[in-house]
Design an enzyme around this catalytic site. Structure first.
Site, PDB file in Angstrom:
ATOM      1  N   ASP A  18      -3.500  70.239  33.018  1.00 61.06           N
ATOM      2  CA  ASP A  18      -2.624  69.148  33.445  1.00 61.06           C
ATOM      3  C   ASP A  18      -3.351  67.806  33.520  1.00 61.06           C
ATOM      4  O   ASP A  18      -4.580  67.737  33.453  1.00 61.06           O
ATOM      5  CB  ASP A  18      -1.976  69.483  34.806  1.00 61.06           C
ATOM      6  CG  ASP A  18      -2.961  70.136  35.787  1.00 61.06           C
ATOM      7  OD1 ASP A  18      -4.177  70.013  35.581  1.00 61.06           O
ATOM      8  OD2 ASP A  18      -2.498  70.766  36.751  1.00 61.06           O
ATOM      9  N   ASN A  38       0.929  75.223  48.243  1.00 63.59           N
ATOM     10  CA  ASN A  38       2.343  75.613  48.163  1.00 63.59           C
ATOM     11  C   ASN A  38       2.575  76.663  47.079  1.00 63.59           C
ATOM     12  O   ASN A  38       3.709  76.938  46.707  1.00 63.59           O
ATOM     13  CB  ASN A  38       3.224  74.383  47.903  1.00 63.59           C
ATOM     14  CG  ASN A  38       2.891  73.690  46.594  1.00 63.59           C
ATOM     15  OD1 ASN A  38       2.028  74.141  45.837  1.00 63.59           O
ATOM     16  ND2 ASN A  38       3.562  72.590  46.317  1.00 63.59           N
ATOM     17  N   HIS A  81       1.474  76.473  43.936  1.00 60.19           N
ATOM     18  CA  HIS A  81       1.573  75.996  42.544  1.00 60.19           C
ATOM     19  C   HIS A  81       0.375  76.448  41.705  1.00 60.19           C
ATOM     20  O   HIS A  81      -0.723  76.666  42.217  1.00 60.19           O
ATOM     21  CB  HIS A  81       1.793  74.473  42.459  1.00 60.19           C
ATOM     22  CG  HIS A  81       0.620  73.610  42.765  1.00 60.19           C
ATOM     23  ND1 HIS A  81       0.742  72.366  43.363  1.00 60.19           N
ATOM     24  CD2 HIS A  81      -0.710  73.757  42.555  1.00 60.19           C
ATOM     25  CE1 HIS A  81      -0.444  71.813  43.489  1.00 60.19           C
ATOM     26  NE2 HIS A  81      -1.351  72.629  43.012  1.00 60.19           N
ATOM     27  N   GLU A 131       5.221  73.228  40.385  1.00 62.00           N
ATOM     28  CA  GLU A 131       5.546  73.239  41.804  1.00 62.00           C
ATOM     29  C   GLU A 131       6.632  74.285  42.085  1.00 62.00           C
ATOM     30  O   GLU A 131       7.271  74.788  41.143  1.00 62.00           O
ATOM     31  CB  GLU A 131       6.040  71.838  42.213  1.00 62.00           C
ATOM     32  CG  GLU A 131       5.025  70.714  41.979  1.00 62.00           C
ATOM     33  CD  GLU A 131       3.904  70.659  43.024  1.00 62.00           C
ATOM     34  OE1 GLU A 131       3.528  71.706  43.584  1.00 62.00           O
ATOM     35  OE2 GLU A 131       3.399  69.557  43.270  1.00 62.00           O
TER      36      GLU A 131
HETATM   37  C1  F6R Z   1      -5.653  71.445  38.686  1.00 65.69           C
HETATM   38  C2  F6R Z   1      -4.477  72.250  38.962  1.00 65.69           C
HETATM   39  C3  F6R Z   1      -4.025  72.557  40.354  1.00 65.69           C
HETATM   40  C4  F6R Z   1      -5.174  72.930  41.288  1.00 65.69           C
HETATM   41  C5  F6R Z   1      -4.651  73.198  42.688  1.00 65.69           C
HETATM   42  C6  F6R Z   1      -5.753  73.510  43.663  1.00 65.69           C
HETATM   43  O1  F6R Z   1      -5.871  71.336  37.292  1.00 65.69           O
HETATM   44  O2  F6R Z   1      -3.867  72.639  38.036  1.00 65.69           O
HETATM   45  O3  F6R Z   1      -3.118  73.623  40.291  1.00 65.69           O
HETATM   46  O4  F6R Z   1      -5.833  74.063  40.796  1.00 65.69           O
HETATM   47  O5  F6R Z   1      -3.940  72.079  43.143  1.00 65.69           O
HETATM   48  O6  F6R Z   1      -6.532  72.375  43.850  1.00 65.69           O
HETATM   49  P1  F6R Z   1      -7.932  72.457  44.620  1.00 65.69           P
HETATM   50  O7  F6R Z   1      -8.817  73.318  43.794  1.00 65.69           O
HETATM   51  O8  F6R Z   1      -8.429  71.041  44.674  1.00 65.69           O
HETATM   52  O9  F6R Z   1      -7.645  73.049  45.953  1.00 65.69           O
END
Ligand code: F6R
Length: 243
Positions: free
Chosen positions: A62, A128, A130, A135
């Site tokens: 992403d 959450n 995701h 989401e």
């Molecule tokens: C990032 C992504 C998100 C993160 C998630 C956890 O490329 O796709 O799904 O993996 O938000 O973020 P952290 O690792 O910062 O807790």
């Protein structure tokens, strides 16, 4: 789905890197990569290793809409700094945050994924539930698209920005359906803030309310946790359990 519980994120990251090496030895050529804080220690292990990635391709999950590749907050920049500058890959793909024609950009990226089938996808997990920026409510068969970020994601990611208002409100994200096409998937989650999402993902129903629950009942998925992230699982005492 195999669930491995390790002492801490360092051990978890080493385990994940071992699995990457195993897949590379088995001929893997395309890695699906994630940003965020979770994979950073694993990227450090990759950087400090003597493994050569120069014939590998990477496809990232992403990118924030509106951020240029060289913006210090962009995921493109994150990947350069944490991995690619030190361990060059043959080819790296990240969605173009500056693309204004969302339809053209998402079709382009879907073609990138189709042309470079992912051998091993690395995932983090949002509080959450995701995965990527899919989401809650994201369909399990979704492809790359422009998605609005939820308040909780904006709040969680505000730590990387000077001001919460600077956090972009949209991202281009690979869809859950595209993620599920990967030959193998490793999801890592660390810390107590992820414990509820981990429980919902592993023990709750498979529902778009918890996007990561799409990974349930898949034998090509390995979940690597530290003890805190695993703390709400029914049987968190086991070091390794297979679901
Ligand atoms: C990032 C992504 C998100 C993160 C998630 C956890 O490329 O796709 O799904 O993996 O938000 O973020 P952290 O690792 O910062 O807790």
């Amino acid at each position: 789905m195999k669930v491995i519980v390790t002492k801490n994120n360092e051990d978890a990251s080493k385990k994940a890197f071992e699995l990457i090496k195993e897949e590379m030895n088995n001929g893997a050529k395309v890695l699906g990569l994630a940003t965020g804080s979770t994979p950073i220690p694993m990227y450090q292990d990759m950087v400090n290793s003597d493994i050569d990635f120069s014939n590998m391709t990477s496809v990232n999950l992403d990118e924030y809409v509106g951020l240029a590749p060289d913006d210090p907050q962009s995921y493109h920049h994150f990947m350069q700094v944490n991995l690619f500058d030190k361990k060059p890959f043959a080819k790296t793909y990240v969605p173009d945050g500056l693309a204004t024609d969302a339809e053209a950009e998402t079709s382009r990226y879907n073609k990138v994924i189709a042309d470079n089938p992912i051998d091993l996808q690395i995932l983090g997990l949002g509080r959450n539930g995701h995965i990527g920026f899919n989401e809650p409510g994201s369909p399990f068969d979704s492809e790359t698209r422009k998605v609005p970020l939820t308040e909780s994601t904006i709040e969680a990611n505000a730590r990387f920005f000077d001001n919460e208002n600077d956090v972009p409100k949209f991202a281009y994200s690979m869809g859950i359906g595209s993620i599920l096409k990967s030959k193998k998937i490793i999801l890592m989650a660390f810390g107590s803030a992820k414990a509820d999402a981990i429980k919902a993902m592993i023990e709750g129903p498979a529902t778009p309310d918890c996007p990561a629950s799409a990974l349930q009942n898949k034998d090509n998925v390995t979940i690597i946790l530290d003890t805190e992230a695993a703390s709400k699982l029914a049987d968190s005492a086991k070091i390794e359990k297979t679901a």
